[in-house]
Write an enzyme that holds these catalytic residues in place. Structure first.
Site, PDB file in Angstrom:
ATOM      1  N   LYS A 424      37.129  25.983  41.607  1.00  0.00           N
ATOM      2  CA  LYS A 424      37.119  26.906  42.738  1.00  0.00           C
ATOM      3  C   LYS A 424      37.788  28.203  42.315  1.00  0.00           C
ATOM      4  CE  LYS A 424      37.687  23.072  46.017  1.00  0.00           C
ATOM      5  NZ  LYS A 424      38.508  22.531  47.125  1.00  0.00           N
ATOM      6  N   ASP A 544      33.916  40.609  32.327  1.00  0.00           N
ATOM      7  CA  ASP A 544      34.956  39.652  32.707  1.00  0.00           C
ATOM      8  C   ASP A 544      35.035  38.522  31.685  1.00  0.00           C
ATOM      9  OD1 ASP A 544      37.000  38.691  34.422  1.00  0.00           O
ATOM     10  OD2 ASP A 544      35.603  37.270  35.329  1.00  0.00           O
TER      11      ASP A 544
END
Length: 725
Positions: A424, A544
């Site tokens: 998550k 990223d």
């Protein structure tokens, strides 16, 4: 008797004719074929059968493995990475139309035959990764069309022949990792004017660096002169090289002050370490006053006070003014014109908004708006009339959209499958989904909202879905509705690089990665980034990159994941993501205290240290750059070498990994002090590790322009031999 002779003579002639006709097929191969057969005969090991179809019964060699012909003439011989063991015969020089020779990564030995250089149309000679010995023949100068000469990773010796400067078209010269000695030719810089790539590292070249090397204005990437025996001072003319060029002078015997001009200016110490005689910035040892040139202007950075910009105040006639800059009247005029311009733009925008985006007063509310979530809330989206009207009718009807012809499942199968949470974050939840037929997928849920931007999302996700590379995680399908946005990927079996390097909190002891495995992961990741940067349709930027986004497959091959995810999440209307490039710079302590998401288990896990992988300029510049990825890649290399996370604890304080490594280099700490303890069994790979460390330091240079391109990094890494290749 005469009668017998008369009868025997015709029979004898008939026998001779039959014998001659029987020999015709044997002599059918042309001369170029025989020249290549001599190469086959000189090879005593061909384990892969690369030359199995080189047969003398053919008319010509144009159908043979590795041979390319034009108009039935041999123009190329390319047999790389086939474990061929033998030597090069002189007969290859008889191939008069030969243009390209590529025998890289084999086991050839012996000297380079002079006769090969008789093929004067040769444009490319690639022999790296073999065991050739001897000197480079002076006949190399005959190759006036030569563009690519790569002899790296061999055992060539002797000096570089002066005749090489006659190869005016030479673009690539790579002689690294050999035993070359002697000085460089005096006309090196003035002769090789077309040179784009230069690598002379890991040799024994000596003498001074030719001052005319500053004339090589076409050079790109890294000019590598490291690990040689060059002496004397650094020519200030090297500063004339293109500013994007990174000049590696490490580990020589250079001395004197380091010039601070052009391409040499504002460099970090990593470009000059290993030269005890060098002084001045960026090194810590200052130049004494008796060092020649210590007080010369070239020894110090250029400051505005050193060169008043008199030329900037020229009048319209081109004559120089007083050098005091703009007058007060000019400044006032500029400000007034700017204000007027801003006002005009504002008025124009207001007019367009009132005409195109009327969403209420006096108009039908549904004419330019769409309903969000079916709850009666309407919103106006300028310049999207056609898109909004179409979507408001069809957005609820979208089904699973495959991006690959091999997708054989539908939405019902996906929703009925067993699902397990993998992780998550602020971007959403990732599930491991196992279908009824056993197919395993990774599904990322992006959240709710953003239905008005479906077309934008569709364009972006379908472009990403077209990317196909063995080192990039493949996006197979997607699903869009008002309440749900899903991205469906291949499931990668062995988790992330972050877990492989550091384990997971509470995890039982894990098997550390050996150096050879780490190097394979490094190489694969580099190849994936080269594909994104140069071969993808839009020359993408990942933006990223970090170990948690590098997934490891069944054989620990790397797959770059989460590419384009931030933009897709933003379009989908989910949680704000990947906005660190717009945030003000944080102190290390502040950054470490923040977690990517409150749902992630451990704040100090490597996956939560994403900001430390970001280039310094990413905190200030909005437009992403490929140089950001290169900086991130450099931090990952340092992490794989040191085994440390991007935050290093030093006593009661902490610093980021990049600055810690720079400090270790300045203090001349031994490699063992910075090396991951798990790499102790790989002590014999020290040269490879140091080579990767050098690449990493070039990647994390504070100046984006000084960082090499991903293609150059990948090419350099490919020169490193990994056990098992």
């Amino acid at each position: 008797m005469h009668a017998l002779l008369s009868l025997a003579l015709p029979l004898l002639l008939l026998l001779i004719i039959i014998i001659c006709n029987c020999n015709v097929p044997v002599d059918s191969l042309n001369g170029e074929g025989y020249a290549l057969l001599s190469l086959k005969q000189s090879i005593h090991e061909d384990p892969d059968g690369a030359l199995s179809n080189w047969n003398s019964s053919d008319e010509n060699p144009c159908t043979w493995n590795g041979v390319t012909c034009k108009d039935q003439r041999v123009v190329s011989v390319s047999i790389p990475k086939k474990k061929l063991s033998g030597f090069l015969p002189s007969s290859l020089g008889s191939l008069s139309d030969l243009r390209h020779v590529n025998l890289r990564n084999n086991k050839f030995s012996g000297s380079l035959p002079v006769e090969l250089l008789e093929a004067q149309g040769l444009q490319s000679l690639v022999l790296y990764g073999n065991s050739f010995t001897g000197s480079l023949p002076k006949e190399i100068g005959k190759l006036r069309y030569l563009q690519n000469l790569d002899l790296s990773q061999n055992f060539f010796n002797g000096s570089l022949p002066t005749s090489i400067v006659q190869c005016k078209r030479l673009k690539t010269l790579d002689l690294s990792q050999n035993n070359f000695t002697g000085t460089l030719p005096d006309e090196f810089g003035s002769g090789l004017v077309s040179l784009e790539k230069l690598d002379l590292s890991f040799n024994k070249f000596n003498g001074s660096i030719p001052s005319n090397m500053g004339n090589l204005s076409s050079l790109q990437g890294t000019v590598d002169l490291s690990h040689n025996l060059f002496t004397g001072s650094i020519p200030a003319s090297l500063g004339n090289l293109p500013e994007k060029v990174y000049i590696d002078l490490t580990y020589n015997k250079l001395s004197g002050p380091i010039p601070q001009n052009g391409a040499l200016m504002n460099r970090g110490p990593t470009a000059f370490i290993g030269n005890p005689g060098l002084c001045g910035p960026p090194l810590k040892n200052p130049c004494s006053s008796d060092v020649p040139g210590a007080n010369s202007p070239s020894s110090y950075p250029y400051l505005p006070s050193n060169y008043p910009p008199a030329e900037s105040s020229r009048d319209e006639g081109g004559k120089s003014g007083k050098g005091r800059g703009l007058s007060k009247g000019a400044v006032v005029a500029i400000i007034v014109s700017d204000v007027i311009g801003i006002c005009l733009v504002g008025l124009l925008f207001s007019y367009c908004y009132s005409k195109v985006c009327a969403c209420g007063k006096g108009k039908d509310e549904n004419s330019y708006g769409i309903e969000k979530g079916g709850k009666g809330r309407r919103q106006c989206f300028c310049f999207r009339k056609d898109e909004s009207e179409t979507l408001s009718e069809n957005v609820e009807q979208y089904d699973l959209v495959p991006l690959d012809t091999q997708v054989a499942f539908d939405l019902d199968e996906l929703l009925k499958a067993s699902a397990f949470v993998l992780g998550k974050s602020g971007i959403g939840i990732v599930y491991k989904v196992v279908l009824e037929d056993g197919l395993t997928l990774a599904v990322r849920r992006l959240g709710e909202g953003g239905s008005q931007r479906f077309k934008e999302f569709q364009t972006e996700v379908e472009a990403i879905g077209k990317l196909r590379h063995p080192n990039i995680a493949t996006l197979r399908a997607y699903y869009w509705s008002v309440d749900e946005k899903l991205l469906i990927y291949d499931y990668i079996t062995n988790g992330s690089l972050a877990t492989a390097l550091h384990g997971r909190p509470g995890m039982v002891p894990f098997t550390p990665l050996s150096w050879s495995v780490r190097l394979k992961i490094i190489k694969g990741t580099a190849k994936g980034l080269v594909y994104l940067h140069e071969f993808s349709p839009k020359k993408y930027v990942h933006g990223d990159l970090k170990p948690s986004n590098i997934l490891l497959g069944q054989n620990l091959e790397p797959h770059i994941s989460d590419f384009g995810l931030g933009r897709l999440a933003n379009i989908a209307g989910g949680s704000p993501t990947l906005q660190s490039n717009r945030m003000p710079a944080e102190k290390p302590q502040e950054r470490q205290q923040k977690s990517v998401s409150s749902e992630v288990a451990t704040t100090n896990s490597p996956s939560n240290l994403g900001s430390y992988y970001q280039a310094p300029e990413a905190l200030k510049v909005v437009k992403p750059s490929q140089k950001w990825d290169i900086y991130s890649f450099g931090v990952i290399l340092l992490e794989m070498i040191t085994g440390r996370t991007p935050v290093v604890h030093v006593g009661s304080s902490e610093m980021d990994l990049v600055h810690w490594i720079q400090l270790c280099i300045e203090e001349k700490k031994p490699l063992a002090d910075v090396l991951d303890a798990y790499l102790a069994p790989d002590a014999d790979k020290e040269e490879e590790i140091i080579a990767v460390l050098k690449i990493a330091m070039a990647c994390v240079h504070s100046s984006p322009e000084r960082r090499p391109t991903m293609r150059h990094i990948s090419d350099t890494l490919d020169r490193l031999v990994v056990s098992g290749d």
